[in-house]
Design a protein around this motif. Sequence first.
Motif, short mmCIF file in Angstrom:
data_model
loop_
_atom_site.label_atom_id
_atom_site.label_comp_id
_atom_site.label_asym_id
_atom_site.label_seq_id
_atom_site.Cartn_x
_atom_site.Cartn_y
_atom_site.Cartn_z
N ASP A 145 -8.38 -1.89 18.51
CA ASP A 145 -9.24 -2.72 17.67
C ASP A 145 -9.80 -3.93 18.41
OD1 ASP A 145 -9.03 -1.13 15.54
OD2 ASP A 145 -7.31 -2.18 14.65
N GLY A 146 -8.97 -4.50 19.26
CA GLY A 146 -9.40 -5.73 19.94
C GLY A 146 -9.99 -5.49 21.31
N TYR A 147 -10.67 -4.35 21.46
CA TYR A 147 -11.15 -3.94 22.79
C TYR A 147 -12.02 -5.03 23.42
CZ TYR A 147 -13.04 -0.60 26.21
OH TYR A 147 -13.40 0.05 27.35
N THR A 148 -13.04 -5.50 22.70
CA THR A 148 -13.94 -6.52 23.24
C THR A 148 -13.20 -7.83 23.50
OG1 THR A 148 -15.70 -5.52 21.98
CG2 THR A 148 -16.12 -7.71 22.86
N LYS A 149 -12.34 -8.19 22.55
CA LYS A 149 -11.55 -9.41 22.69
C LYS A 149 -10.68 -9.34 23.94
CE LYS A 149 -8.08 -10.15 19.99
NZ LYS A 149 -7.26 -10.22 18.80
N PHE A 150 -10.13 -8.16 24.18
CA PHE A 150 -9.27 -7.97 25.34
C PHE A 150 -10.03 -8.26 26.62
CE2 PHE A 150 -7.30 -5.27 28.60
CZ PHE A 150 -6.00 -5.73 28.53
N PHE A 151 -11.24 -7.73 26.70
CA PHE A 151 -12.03 -7.96 27.92
C PHE A 151 -12.44 -9.43 28.03
CE2 PHE A 151 -12.17 -3.44 28.22
CZ PHE A 151 -12.19 -3.24 29.59
N ALA A 152 -12.70 -10.06 26.90
CA ALA A 152 -13.03 -11.49 26.94
C ALA A 152 -11.86 -12.28 27.51
CB ALA A 152 -13.37 -11.97 25.53
N TYR A 153 -10.64 -11.97 27.04
CA TYR A 153 -9.45 -12.67 27.54
C TYR A 153 -9.26 -12.40 29.03
CZ TYR A 153 -7.85 -13.67 22.77
OH TYR A 153 -7.72 -14.13 21.49
N LEU A 154 -9.45 -11.14 29.42
CA LEU A 154 -9.27 -10.81 30.84
C LEU A 154 -10.23 -11.63 31.69
CD1 LEU A 154 -8.83 -6.97 31.39
CD2 LEU A 154 -7.14 -8.76 31.58
N SER A 155 -11.48 -11.77 31.20
CA SER A 155 -12.45 -12.54 31.97
C SER A 155 -12.06 -14.01 32.01
CB SER A 155 -13.84 -12.40 31.36
OG SER A 155 -14.26 -11.07 31.48
N LEU A 156 -11.56 -14.50 30.89
CA LEU A 156 -11.11 -15.90 30.86
C LEU A 156 -10.01 -16.10 31.90
CD1 LEU A 156 -11.00 -18.73 29.57
CD2 LEU A 156 -9.27 -17.85 28.02
N ARG B 115 -10.41 -0.01 30.71
CA ARG B 115 -11.41 0.75 29.96
C ARG B 115 -10.81 2.04 29.46
NH1 ARG B 115 -15.56 2.59 32.77
NH2 ARG B 115 -16.30 3.38 30.80
N GLY B 116 -9.90 2.62 30.26
CA GLY B 116 -9.22 3.83 29.79
C GLY B 116 -8.03 3.50 28.91
N TYR B 117 -7.25 2.52 29.35
CA TYR B 117 -5.96 2.27 28.69
C TYR B 117 -6.14 1.73 27.28
CZ TYR B 117 -1.14 0.69 28.20
OH TYR B 117 0.15 0.51 27.78
N MET B 118 -7.14 0.84 27.12
CA MET B 118 -7.30 0.19 25.82
C MET B 118 -8.24 0.95 24.90
SD MET B 118 -5.29 -2.35 26.10
CE MET B 118 -5.64 -3.41 24.70
N LYS B 119 -8.69 2.11 25.31
CA LYS B 119 -9.68 2.85 24.52
C LYS B 119 -9.20 3.04 23.08
CE LYS B 119 -12.87 5.60 26.06
NZ LYS B 119 -13.34 6.46 27.11
N ALA C 68 -17.86 0.06 24.01
CA ALA C 68 -18.24 0.73 25.26
C ALA C 68 -19.04 -0.22 26.15
CB ALA C 68 -19.07 1.97 24.94
N VAL C 69 -19.93 -0.99 25.53
CA VAL C 69 -20.76 -1.91 26.30
C VAL C 69 -19.93 -3.05 26.86
CG1 VAL C 69 -22.81 -3.37 26.21
CG2 VAL C 69 -22.66 -1.34 24.76
N SER C 70 -19.02 -3.59 26.04
CA SER C 70 -18.25 -4.76 26.50
C SER C 70 -17.40 -4.41 27.71
CB SER C 70 -17.39 -5.30 25.36
OG SER C 70 -16.44 -4.34 24.98
N GLY C 71 -16.86 -3.18 27.74
CA GLY C 71 -16.10 -2.75 28.91
C GLY C 71 -16.95 -2.79 30.16
N TYR C 72 -18.18 -2.28 30.03
CA TYR C 72 -19.07 -2.28 31.19
C TYR C 72 -19.42 -3.70 31.61
CZ TYR C 72 -19.77 2.70 31.53
OH TYR C 72 -19.57 4.03 31.75
N ILE C 73 -19.67 -4.58 30.63
CA ILE C 73 -20.02 -5.96 30.98
C ILE C 73 -18.88 -6.61 31.76
CG2 ILE C 73 -20.50 -8.26 30.04
CD1 ILE C 73 -21.86 -6.93 27.69
N GLY C 74 -17.66 -6.42 31.26
CA GLY C 74 -16.50 -7.00 31.94
C GLY C 74 -16.37 -6.49 33.35
N VAL C 75 -16.45 -5.18 33.52
CA VAL C 75 -16.29 -4.58 34.85
C VAL C 75 -17.41 -5.05 35.78
CG1 VAL C 75 -16.36 -2.43 36.14
CG2 VAL C 75 -15.05 -2.58 34.03
N LEU C 76 -18.63 -5.09 35.24
CA LEU C 76 -19.77 -5.48 36.06
C LEU C 76 -19.64 -6.92 36.54
CD1 LEU C 76 -22.22 -3.72 36.74
CD2 LEU C 76 -23.53 -5.14 35.16
#
Lengths: 105, 647
Positions: free
Chosen positions: B124-135, B117-121, B30-38
């Motif tokens: 397993d790789g939720y945080t990893k997904f946001f890391a890749y998106l940011s990359l 944040r909704g689609y990947m809810k 939940a936190v990683s999604g917010y970090i990515g969006v922010l």
Amino acid sequence: MISGISIYEIFTLTSILFFIGIYGFITRKNLISILISIELLLNASAVNFVIINKYMYPDALQGVYFSIFIIAVAAAETALAVAIIINLYRQISSVEAKDTEIMKY
Amino acid sequence: MNLSYLLLIPLIPLAVFLLLGIFNTQIKPAVSGYIGVLGLATSTALSYYAAFQYFFVSGKVDGVYQTFVEKVVWMNFTETSSLKYLHIDMGILIDPISVMMLIVVSTISLMVHIYSRGYMKGDDGYTKFFAYLSLFSFSMLGLVLATNLFQIYMFWELVGVSSFLLIGFYYTKPSAVAAAKKAFIVTRFADLGFLIGILIIGYYAGTFDFQTLNAVNPEGEALLLNWASTTFMGMSVFTWALILIFMGGAGKSAMFPLHIWLPDAMEGPTPVSALIHAATMVVAGVYLVARLFPMYYFVEEGFVLNIVAYVGAFSSLFAAVIAITQTDIKRVLAFSTMSQIGYMMLALGVSSYKGEEGVGYMASMFHLFTHAMFKALLFLGAGSVIHAVHSNYLKDMGGLRKYMPITNITFLIAALAIAGVPPFAGFWSKDEILVAAFEKNEFLYFIGLFVAGLTAFYMFRLYFGIFWGKETEYTHTPHEAPISMTFPLLFLAFMSIIAGFIPFSEFITADKVGFEGHLNYTMAALAVGTGLFGIILAWIFYKKENDLAEKFAHSFGMFYKWTYNKFYFDEIYIFVTKKIVFNLVAAPIAYFDKKYVDGTMEGIGNKTVWISRKIKGVQSGKLQDYAFSFVGGVVIIALVFIYLWTN
């Protein structure tokens, strides 16, 4: 200076002594005999020291001191070697040179 | 213009990537999604601020949009004092197209972050997904801001890597792994051409800098022409370099014949398809050509631009035909993307440099902008549908309008936009492209017009197939997506409606002066007519469940089968790589390597061991043996010395 005897004769004697020692060292099978052969080598060189001192520098005494030194070192060395041989004997119950081959390679 | 804050735009996503990547397991999803969006929201806000500053406050001097550059020398290749001082810089470049791309990339990326944040809810790789998106966001923003060819190349490869990581996100699925590999290898192959092109330019022009390469004097002549006298096989070396650079761009933008990776890339999660394979990364090729546009236009009277135009037009037609027959909704959208990028390439190819003649360039960038909005919307809508139905195939869908009203409306808006129905965004940009094509080359214009009709048809085939058509019995009732997924849909739908009204021609032109855009009513009517014809055809075929479409397809026979199998291009590539390249080139080289190169090395090792085994008996361990060798040695040396001294 020993009258009637030249330095060459004495060198011949010590050389013979030396090569007897080497022959004994290479051919003897018993570790104690090998040790005795080493003593022969040392004695040959000690005699050489004294003779060279006497014939070539009659006024100096370094050669004589060296030979006394060699005798002392030889005594210590013999004591050490005998100790090693005794320990070896305790391990392998033998003082034959061929039985020490286990340490090869 | 103060540029230092612009550095933050790519660096914030990089920081987010490092944060989420390093503390992958510690951070709660939940936190990683917010970090990515922010993080992305901050970048987006800065991008909008930069765009406002550039276009309305300080960008325009004497009616011309200026190029602002801030850079540091990163690597020297030649002496600073030498004539061709070759060096690589790192920095940021601000001009109309880079600012526009900043807005496109950051907006779409932010929407995709929110949507994910909704689609990947629950993944397993939720945080990893946001890391890749940011990359990916970092790489793409860096690519947009690059000041020279080498810098753009580095970020070019970085987006390639993040695309690879995201396509293969479901790495337990063999098809996803294969697709990721395919995408990486095909684009890498194209980038080989890009790299050679860069090296040629570095060697002959002595610079990688965009500003120097694109410099045009007040009389409208390119300065680099002075250097372009060296020829190779009857063409200037710069022409070759530009063809090779276009090869890199074509690989990334999935132009024929390097398009084969894009449909397979749909194995990735749908938000990724929306971000990377629809709106941002795949238009990098268009951006690259636009970035070097003065060069493309002036070197040998724009010979390479003709190649760009024809490749674009052909890809556009080719992809549109295939899109009609595909049944996987994401693949339809993938081919549609390829077709629309072909449109952009076509527009660049027919453009001129000066003033209103540069309408093609403007239209291409305009279409890039609007296409990013409505295509991302289409993908996100498709994602929403897939999320509800748990299937990619049209046959599992139908009548969804009752269950998913918001997705239905937004998808309809996007479909109308791509079909070119006024007043939606696609109409305005497509109209400009067709005008530009008509002025330069009527053949290309008719291809463009035909593709417009096809686009409308396949897009409404998709729309009617999903939301109308047969009433499918669902095992569990589909429901509308959560707010985190519908908000991006609504925002992008809003953008798809209003984006067309932006007076693009005043902001973004090839010579950066700006002109008054106007609508050509005949052209517009023709294009809209074709589009409507396509829509009506789709209405007849797919609105109600009937077998008209099937009968129609049967009347085409072989052609339908060929199209359905994408003209067997995958099979051709497999044949060429496996049968020809592998058997005739790779296998003999591998044999030589194993047999002779490895054989020599292993032989040396084995011989050493063999010799040592033979001679180790010398070390018998017998005391007297050693003593004998020792004494023997002494005797021999003594004899030698005696012999030497007595003579």
